[in-house]
Design a protein around this motif. Structure first.
Motif, mmCIF file in Angstrom:
data_model
loop_
_atom_site.group_PDB
_atom_site.id
_atom_site.type_symbol
_atom_site.label_atom_id
_atom_site.label_comp_id
_atom_site.label_asym_id
_atom_site.label_seq_id
_atom_site.Cartn_x
_atom_site.Cartn_y
_atom_site.Cartn_z
ATOM 1 N N SER A 157 -40.205 40.600 56.037
ATOM 2 C CA SER A 157 -38.949 40.408 55.307
ATOM 3 C C SER A 157 -37.761 40.675 56.215
ATOM 4 N N ALA A 158 -37.899 41.642 57.132
ATOM 5 C CA ALA A 158 -36.830 41.892 58.108
ATOM 6 C C ALA A 158 -36.637 40.685 59.014
ATOM 7 N N ALA A 159 -37.740 40.085 59.461
ATOM 8 C CA ALA A 159 -37.657 38.922 60.346
ATOM 9 C C ALA A 159 -37.003 37.734 59.649
ATOM 10 N N VAL A 160 -37.292 37.548 58.362
ATOM 11 C CA VAL A 160 -36.663 36.459 57.610
ATOM 12 C C VAL A 160 -35.147 36.632 57.607
ATOM 13 N N GLN A 161 -34.681 37.828 57.251
ATOM 14 C CA GLN A 161 -33.245 38.059 57.182
ATOM 15 C C GLN A 161 -32.586 37.956 58.555
ATOM 16 N N LEU A 162 -33.240 38.495 59.576
ATOM 17 C CA LEU A 162 -32.672 38.435 60.923
ATOM 18 C C LEU A 162 -32.651 37.001 61.444
ATOM 19 N N GLY A 163 -33.664 36.221 61.094
ATOM 20 C CA GLY A 163 -33.675 34.826 61.494
ATOM 21 C C GLY A 163 -32.533 34.053 60.861
ATOM 22 N N LYS A 164 -32.293 34.272 59.573
ATOM 23 C CA LYS A 164 -31.183 33.614 58.911
ATOM 24 C C LYS A 164 -29.849 34.059 59.506
ATOM 25 N N ALA A 165 -29.724 35.345 59.803
ATOM 26 C CA ALA A 165 -28.487 35.856 60.386
ATOM 27 C C ALA A 165 -28.227 35.248 61.759
ATOM 28 N N ALA A 166 -29.311 34.848 62.451
ATOM 29 C CA ALA A 166 -29.185 34.252 63.783
ATOM 30 C C ALA A 166 -28.941 32.753 63.735
ATOM 31 N N GLY A 167 -28.901 32.182 62.534
ATOM 32 C CA GLY A 167 -28.633 30.757 62.408
ATOM 33 C C GLY A 167 -29.856 29.880 62.491
ATOM 34 N N ALA A 168 -31.040 30.448 62.301
ATOM 35 C CA ALA A 168 -32.278 29.667 62.346
ATOM 36 C C ALA A 168 -32.617 29.119 60.956
ATOM 37 N N THR A 169 -33.415 28.059 60.947
ATOM 38 C CA THR A 169 -34.066 27.596 59.728
ATOM 39 C C THR A 169 -35.356 28.374 59.590
ATOM 40 N N VAL A 170 -35.562 29.050 58.463
ATOM 41 C CA VAL A 170 -36.664 30.006 58.330
ATOM 42 C C VAL A 170 -37.694 29.508 57.323
ATOM 43 N N ILE A 171 -38.946 29.498 57.768
ATOM 44 C CA ILE A 171 -40.096 29.201 56.915
ATOM 45 C C ILE A 171 -40.873 30.498 56.723
ATOM 46 N N GLY A 172 -41.132 30.867 55.479
ATOM 47 C CA GLY A 172 -41.895 32.077 55.200
ATOM 48 C C GLY A 172 -43.255 31.757 54.618
ATOM 49 N N VAL A 173 -44.296 32.387 55.142
ATOM 50 C CA VAL A 173 -45.648 32.251 54.614
ATOM 51 C C VAL A 173 -46.014 33.551 53.899
#
Length: 333
Positions: A157-173
């Motif tokens: 969940s931390a990686a999802v939020q940090l990825g979004k904050a970095a401007g990435a498109t995030v896919i969660g499994v």
């Protein structure tokens, strides 16, 4: 004080009990803190089972991170004062699942004002791991696609939020409908329930066959094997842990043929080799928290008496986000 104690290693429900033990005393270079909140984590579970990378002496108090209020400071401490709210990592065998705990001055950081006690307690290891993995190791860039396994868990969940904050498109499994809901709330652009869909196909369909630029894998096993099939050209697979219980044996010929990188991440090594980077990372995380870009997902708040069962459920994969022990509070849903 009351503490959750372990006198022998084994399963949490069998070896952990709440006991009354003497209050700790502060020494030079240390802080004595009243523990406001302490998140449950896989290192706690491994320590309890005797499967961690080192074995602290028994009996021990579990709990590898906390948020607390400073009650006393030892000689030589000038970064904090009595009354400060801090987060940090107590050293085993004297952990955070207790009413009081000791922190080394070097292992404590100011708690972000934007987060409550439970949220702040969960900002440490998981978000530091995610930040170092995504930014120091994988060099995630805005516009890239990030795939996160166990995306509703503590580190995921931390990686999802940090990825979004970095401007990435995030896919969660994730695994299960409740976890899918939590992952969507975290901001993932696509949520895949691995129980209902083939994540490899779903990732390829979503990216028009290109695959994910960065893959964050705290699971191992089948998650890693599938990741090698949907990683993009010049993609990076981050090996963060093996919560699935199986350590993969990567085929390096496959990495060569598909032109991707396999990157390991052990956050604790930065404490030894580059502690200044950990301090700087905390500053970045605090800025993101103050801006509302990241907020740890706290799904349960437990009393000391309920923490052993919480660890059992964590090990069984039946929790989402962060389950937090509040030593002076009762159990709430």
């Amino acid at each position: 004080m009351k503490a959750l104690r372990c006198h022998q290693t084994g399963e949490p429900g069998e070896v952990l009990s709440v006991e009354e033990i003497p209050d700790p005393t502060v020494a030079d270079g240390q802080l004595l803190v009243s523990v406001l909140a302490a998140p449950l984590s896989f290192p706690d579970l491994l320590l309890c089972r005797g499967q961690y990378q080192f074995a602290p002496p028994l009996p021990m108090t579990l709990g590898v991170e906390l948020c607390g209020t400073v009650l006393a400071v030892g000689a030589g401490v000038n970064r904090f004062a009595v009354g400060d709210r801090v987060i940090g990592n107590p050293a085993p065998p004297d952990g955070a699942f207790a009413e009081l705990a000791i922190l080394e001055d070097s292992a404590a950081y100011p708690a972000p004002k934007a987060l409550d006690d439970a949220q702040a307690s969960a900002l440490g290891i998981a978000y530091q791991t995610g930040w170092f993995a995504l930014h120091r190791r994988a060099r995630l860039q805005p516009g890239e696609t990030l795939l996160v396994h166990a995306a509703a868990g503590g580190v995921g969940s931390a990686a999802v939020q940090l990825g979004k904050a970095a401007g990435a498109t995030v896919i969660g499994v994730v695994g299960g409908a409740d976890k899918a809901r939590h992952c969507a709330e975290l901001g993932a652009d696509l949520v895949i329930d691995r129980r209902d869909a083939d994540f490899v196909k779903a990732v390829k369909d979503f990216t028009d066959g290109r695959g994910a630029d960065v893959i964050f894998d705290p699971v191992g096993g089948d998650a890693y094997a599938g990741s090698t099939k949907c990683v993009a050209f010049e993609g990076r697979i981050l090996v963060v842990g093996f919560a699935g219980g199986t350590i993969p044996k990567p085929g390096l010929n496959h990495a060569l043929i598909k032109n991707y990188s396999i990157l390991g991440l052990h956050w604790g090594l930065y404490l030894r080799h580059d502690p200044g980077a950990v301090v700087e990372c905390h500053r970045h995380l605090t800025t993101l928290a103050d801006a509302g870009a990241i907020t740890p997902l706290v799904t349960e708040r437990l009393s000391l008496a309920d923490t052993a069962d919480g660890l059992r459920r964590l090990g069984d994969g039946h929790t989402s986000g962060r389950v937090v022990c509040e030593p002076t509070a009762g159990s709430t849903p």
